[in-house]
Design a protein around this motif. Structure first.
Motif, PDB file in Angstrom:
ATOM      1  N   LEU A 301      11.793  -0.732  -4.440  1.00 58.97           N
ATOM      2  CA  LEU A 301      11.045  -1.877  -3.916  1.00 58.97           C
ATOM      3  C   LEU A 301       9.978  -2.333  -4.904  1.00 58.97           C
ATOM      4  N   LEU A 302       9.331  -1.367  -5.560  1.00 54.67           N
ATOM      5  CA  LEU A 302       8.280  -1.725  -6.513  1.00 54.67           C
ATOM      6  C   LEU A 302       8.841  -2.396  -7.763  1.00 54.67           C
ATOM      7  N   MET A 303      10.025  -1.991  -8.194  1.00 53.66           N
ATOM      8  CA  MET A 303      10.640  -2.654  -9.349  1.00 53.66           C
ATOM      9  C   MET A 303      10.932  -4.117  -9.028  1.00 53.66           C
ATOM     10  N   ALA A 304      11.459  -4.366  -7.829  1.00 50.57           N
ATOM     11  CA  ALA A 304      11.707  -5.750  -7.419  1.00 50.57           C
ATOM     12  C   ALA A 304      10.395  -6.520  -7.277  1.00 50.57           C
ATOM     13  N   CYS A 305       9.357  -5.836  -6.793  1.00 52.65           N
ATOM     14  CA  CYS A 305       8.032  -6.452  -6.645  1.00 52.65           C
ATOM     15  C   CYS A 305       7.500  -6.924  -7.999  1.00 52.65           C
ATOM     16  N   ALA A 306       7.575  -6.058  -9.017  1.00 45.97           N
ATOM     17  CA  ALA A 306       7.096  -6.410 -10.356  1.00 45.97           C
ATOM     18  C   ALA A 306       7.916  -7.548 -10.959  1.00 45.97           C
ATOM     19  N   ALA A 307       9.212  -7.588 -10.650  1.00 51.72           N
ATOM     20  CA  ALA A 307      10.077  -8.632 -11.203  1.00 51.72           C
ATOM     21  C   ALA A 307       9.681 -10.022 -10.702  1.00 51.72           C
ATOM     22  N   CYS A 308       9.023 -10.088  -9.548  1.00 52.22           N
ATOM     23  CA  CYS A 308       8.612 -11.384  -8.993  1.00 52.22           C
ATOM     24  C   CYS A 308       7.536 -12.078  -9.823  1.00 52.22           C
ATOM     25  N   VAL A 309       6.898 -11.348 -10.738  1.00 50.32           N
ATOM     26  CA  VAL A 309       5.821 -11.928 -11.545  1.00 50.32           C
ATOM     27  C   VAL A 309       6.370 -12.825 -12.656  1.00 50.32           C
ATOM     28  N   LEU A 339       7.550  -7.116  -0.643  1.00 53.23           N
ATOM     29  CA  LEU A 339       8.073  -5.846  -1.160  1.00 53.23           C
ATOM     30  C   LEU A 339       6.981  -4.774  -1.230  1.00 53.23           C
ATOM     31  N   ALA A 340       5.770  -5.180  -1.619  1.00 48.34           N
ATOM     32  CA  ALA A 340       4.669  -4.217  -1.708  1.00 48.34           C
ATOM     33  C   ALA A 340       4.308  -3.664  -0.338  1.00 48.34           C
ATOM     34  N   THR A 341       4.361  -4.508   0.693  1.00 44.94           N
ATOM     35  CA  THR A 341       4.040  -4.055   2.050  1.00 44.94           C
ATOM     36  C   THR A 341       5.074  -3.078   2.563  1.00 44.94           C
ATOM     37  N   MET A 342       6.346  -3.344   2.316  1.00 45.88           N
ATOM     38  CA  MET A 342       7.391  -2.410   2.737  1.00 45.88           C
ATOM     39  C   MET A 342       7.184  -1.050   2.085  1.00 45.88           C
ATOM     40  N   PHE A 343       6.821  -1.052   0.814  1.00 45.18           N
ATOM     41  CA  PHE A 343       6.546   0.203   0.109  1.00 45.18           C
ATOM     42  C   PHE A 343       5.330   0.905   0.710  1.00 45.18           C
TER      43      PHE A 343
END
Length: 422
Positions: A301-309, A339-343
Motif C-alpha cells: 500500500l505504501l509503494m502505491a501511495c508514494a507512486a501517487c506523487v 492508501l496511507a489511511t488503509m496502511f
C-alpha cells in the motif's frame, strides 16, 4: 461476552471526536493560511509549521504515560476545555497593538500553533488507548476504521468550510466557530465512562516515567521488533512525503498556480479537503475489506501511495494551467491519503491487538512521537526547497516522490520478513 461496537460510551467518543476534530481541522487550516497570506513566504511558513510540531513530538510520549495511568475521559475533557481557552486568548491578543501584523503576528501564531499541536500530541494517545477498552479485540479493526473515518470527515469538511468562511469573512469567525466546537466536545465527553485500572507508581515521578519508557522500548525493539522497524519507516515517509504535502499544497495553490487570491484560498481548502476525502475513503475500505487485509502485505500500500506523487511533478513540468495543476494535485492527494489511511488502520489495529493493555498508551504515543519527529524537519526542508527552487517546484515534488518510493520499498521488505517469521 463479546462487546458490541457502538456501545453508549464508544458512541460518545465518536461524537466528541466529530466535533473536536472538525474544530481542530478548521483552525489548523486557517492559522497557517493567514500567516502565508500576510507574508507570502514559504520559508517562514515552513519554519512556523516546523516549530508547531515540536511540542507535539515532546508531549506525545508523556501523553502515552498519562493515558495509561490517568482516566482517559478526564484527559480528553481537560484538553478540550484548555484548547477552547487557548483560542480565546489568541482571539483577544490578535486585536492588541503589536500582535496584529509583522513579527508580532508571526510570534503569536507560532506560539498558538505550538500549544495546539502540543495539546493534540497529548490528546490522541488517550483516544487510541481507549479503543480496546471500549470495544474489545474482536472489534478493533472496525473501531479504528470508524475513528479514522471520523477524523477524515472532520479533516474534509473542516478545511473546506474553514476556507469558505475565512475567504468570505476573515479569521475571526473561524476562531469563534472553533472555540464553540472544543467547548461542546468537552461538555459531551464528561458523560463518557472508560474502564480504568489504577496503577501504582514506581518511586518518584521521574523514576516512574523512566521505568514506563524502558518497558515500552523493550517491548517495541525486543518483543515486537517489527513495530520498531515500522516506526522508522513511518519516520521516513513523514519526512519525505507528508511534509511535502503539508507545505506544498498551500504554497503551490496560493503562490505558484497564479490564481486569483480569494479563489486560491477557497481552492486551497478544497485541495486539503481532498486529503481528508482520501482518508475517508480509505477508512471505509478498511471497514469493508478489513478481514481480507493482512499486515504482511501492508508495505505494498505504501509503494502505491508514494507512486501517487509522480503525476504531481509531471503536471508542474508539463501543464501550464494553474487549474489543471490544481486538479492533478487534488486527485493525487486523494490517492495518497486513501492508501496511507488503509496502511495506518492496519498497523494501528495490529499494535493494539499485540500490545498488553498496560502498555497500549505508551507504545502508541512512542510510535506517534518518533514518526512526528520527521514533520518539523520535513516542513523546514520543503519550506527552504520551495523558496530556493522557485520556478522549479516540479523538482522538489519529484525529489519527494523518489525518496518516498525508496522508503516504501524497504517497508515492504520489513513486513514480508515478518510474514516469514524472520
Amino acid at each position: 461476552m463479546e462487546k458490541k461496537l457502538f456501545s453508549r460510551d464508544f458512541t460518545l467518543v465518536v461524537i466528541g471526536q466529530i466535533v473536536s476534530l472538525f474544530g481542530n481541522a478548521a483552525i489548523r487550516f486557517a492559522l497557517p493560511l493567514y500567516l502565508l497570506n500576510q507574508t507570502g513566504s514559504a520559508a517562514l511558513y515552513g519554519v512556523v509549521t516546523a516549530c508547531a510540531f515540536l511540542p507535539s513530538v515532546i508531549l506525545s510520549p508523556l501523553g502515552g504515560i498519562i493515558a495509561d495511568r490517568v482516566n482517559k475521559r478526564n484527559i480528553m475533557v481537560v484538553l478540550d476545555f484548555f484548547t477552547a481557552a487557548v483560542l480565546t486568548g489568541f482571539f483577544l491578543f490578535s486585536s492588541a497593538e503589536g500582535f496584529s501584523s509583522g513579527d508580532g503576528l508571526a510570534v503569536l501564531l507560532t506560539v498558538t500553533m505550538m500549544i495546539l499541536y502540543g495539546i493534540a500530541g497529548a490528546y490522541q494517545p488517550a483516544v487510541q488507548a481507549s479503543v480496546p477498552a471500549l470495544t474489545g479485540k474482536e472489534n478493533l479493526m472496525a473501531a479504528n476504521s470508524v475513528i479514522n473515518v471520523i477524523s477524515s470527515l472532520a479533516a474534509l469538511f473542516g478545511p473546506v468550510f474553514g476556507g469558505i468562511l475565512y475567504s468570505a469573512y476573515g479569521l475571526r469567525p473561524v476562531l469563534i466557530l472553533c472555540v464553540a466546537c472544543f467547548f461542546l466536545s468537552a461538555v459531551m465527553e464528561c458523560f463518557i465512562q472508560i474502564p480504568h485500572v489504577r496503577r501504582e507508581r514506581k518511586g518518584s515521578v521521574w523514576e516512574t516515567v523512566r521505568a514506563d519508557f524502558s518497558e515500552s522500548f523493550y517491548f517495541i525493539w525486543r518483543e515486537k521488533p517489527v513495530v520498531g522497524k515500522g516506526i522508522l519507516a513511518a519516520f521516513g515517509l513523514n519526512l519525505f512525503l507528508s511534509a511535502m504535502l503539508v507545505v506544498g499544497i498551500p504554497y503551490l495553490v496560493t503562490e505558484v498556480f497564479l490564481l486569483e487570491p480569494s479563489q486560491a484560498n477557497r481552492l486551497c481548502g478544497f485541495a486539503q479537503g481532498s486529503l481528508a476525502a482520501g482518508g475517508l475513503a480509505g477508512g471505509i475500505l478498511v471497514g469493508v475489506f478489513g478481514k481480507r487485509l493482512t499486515i504482511q502485505k501492508a508495505g505494498i500500500l505504501l509503494m502505491a501511495c508514494a507512486a501517487c506523487v509522480f503525476p504531481i511533478a509531471g503536471a508542474l513540468f508539463f501543464i501550464p494551467s494553474g487549474m489543471g495543476n490544481f486538479l492533478v494535485l487534488s486527485f493525487c492527494s486523494f490517492g495518497v491519503m486513501l492508501l496511507a489511511t488503509m496502511f495506518t488502520v492496519q498497523v494501528m489495529s495490529f499494535v493494539q491487538e499485540e500490545t498488553p493493555p498496560a502498555l497500549v498508551g505508551k507504545v502508541i504515543s512512542l510510535i506517534m512521537a518518533v514518526s512526528m519527529c520527521a514533520q518539523p524537519l520535513g516542513s523546514g526542508l520543503y519550506g527552504f526547497l520551495f523558496e530556493a527552487l522557485a520556478d522549479f517546484e516540479f523538482a522538489v515534488v519529484l525529489f519527494s516522490g523518489v525518496c518516498s518510493f525508496l522508503v516504501a520499498f524497504f517497508t515492504r521488505k520489513i513486513f514480508r520478513d515478518f510474514q516469514t517469521g524472520r
